[in-house]
Design a protein around this motif. Structure first.
Motif: not given
Length: 182
Positions: A111-134
């Motif tokens: 409620e301090q940032v945004a509402r209804g966060a959903g429908h996503h995708s995930v990225m991994n930087i190849p060769g790392t264990d560094d992950w992101y959610i879009v």
């Protein structure tokens, strides 16, 4: 329609053995099909079925599959896509076909940032264990359920491979941070 799954939100996953799977479905049902290497036709599963229902508890739409350290992660959206309860949950399995038992929500509104966060995708930087959610979410200054902004934030795992809840941020991840991670 197969197994009650609305034919929306298709996602193709390539497993480490080279097999391709298409995950899809809305209306609280998720199916998986095996694709031929040309990605234009289906292959039957060993039992002859062409569609397998793999719906976890509270699934609504937007399936996404990835593999990390030998485990398969099925993620999806829960709640109403125009509502405050829109969120992302996940399950883990030992196979791209499951079974998948829901573990928890990892992304939801703040409620301090945004509402209804959903429908996503995930990225991994190849060769790392560094992950992101879009994902998309609605700004606090709008009541229009179709007004969305696309965001990217870090996604972390605990020592058991469980996904830690994602803290949605106002700034997200910058292009510079992504470039540095590569």
């Amino acid at each position: 329609f197969y197994n009650g799954a609305q034919p929306i939100d298709q996602y193709i996953f390539k497993d480490t053995d080279g097999a391709y799977y298409l995950y899809y479905g809305g209306w609280r049902h998720c199916n998986v099909v095996k694709l031929a290497p040309d990605l234009l036709s289906q292959l039957p599963f060993p039992d002859g079925d062409m569609f397998k229902e793999i719906t976890p508890e509270h699934y609504v739409e937007g399936p996404f599959m990835f593999k990390r350290k030998g485990k398969y992660y099925l993620m999806w959206s829960e709640g109403n896509w125009t509502g405050a309860d829109y969120s992302v949950a996940y399950a883990m399995g030992d196979s791209p076909l499951g079974p998948f038992k829901r573990i928890d929500k990892i992304l939801q509104q703040d409620e301090q940032v945004a509402r209804g966060a959903g429908h996503h995708s995930v990225m991994n930087i190849p060769g790392t264990d560094d992950w992101y959610i879009v994902y998309h979410r609605r700004p606090l200054d709008t009541t229009d359920g179709n007004h969305r902004e696309t965001c990217i934030d870090h996604m972390y795992f605990d020592e058991n491979g469980l996904i830690r809840p994602v803290k949605i941020t106002k700034a997200g991840v910058t292009a510079r941070q992504l470039k540095t991670a590569q």
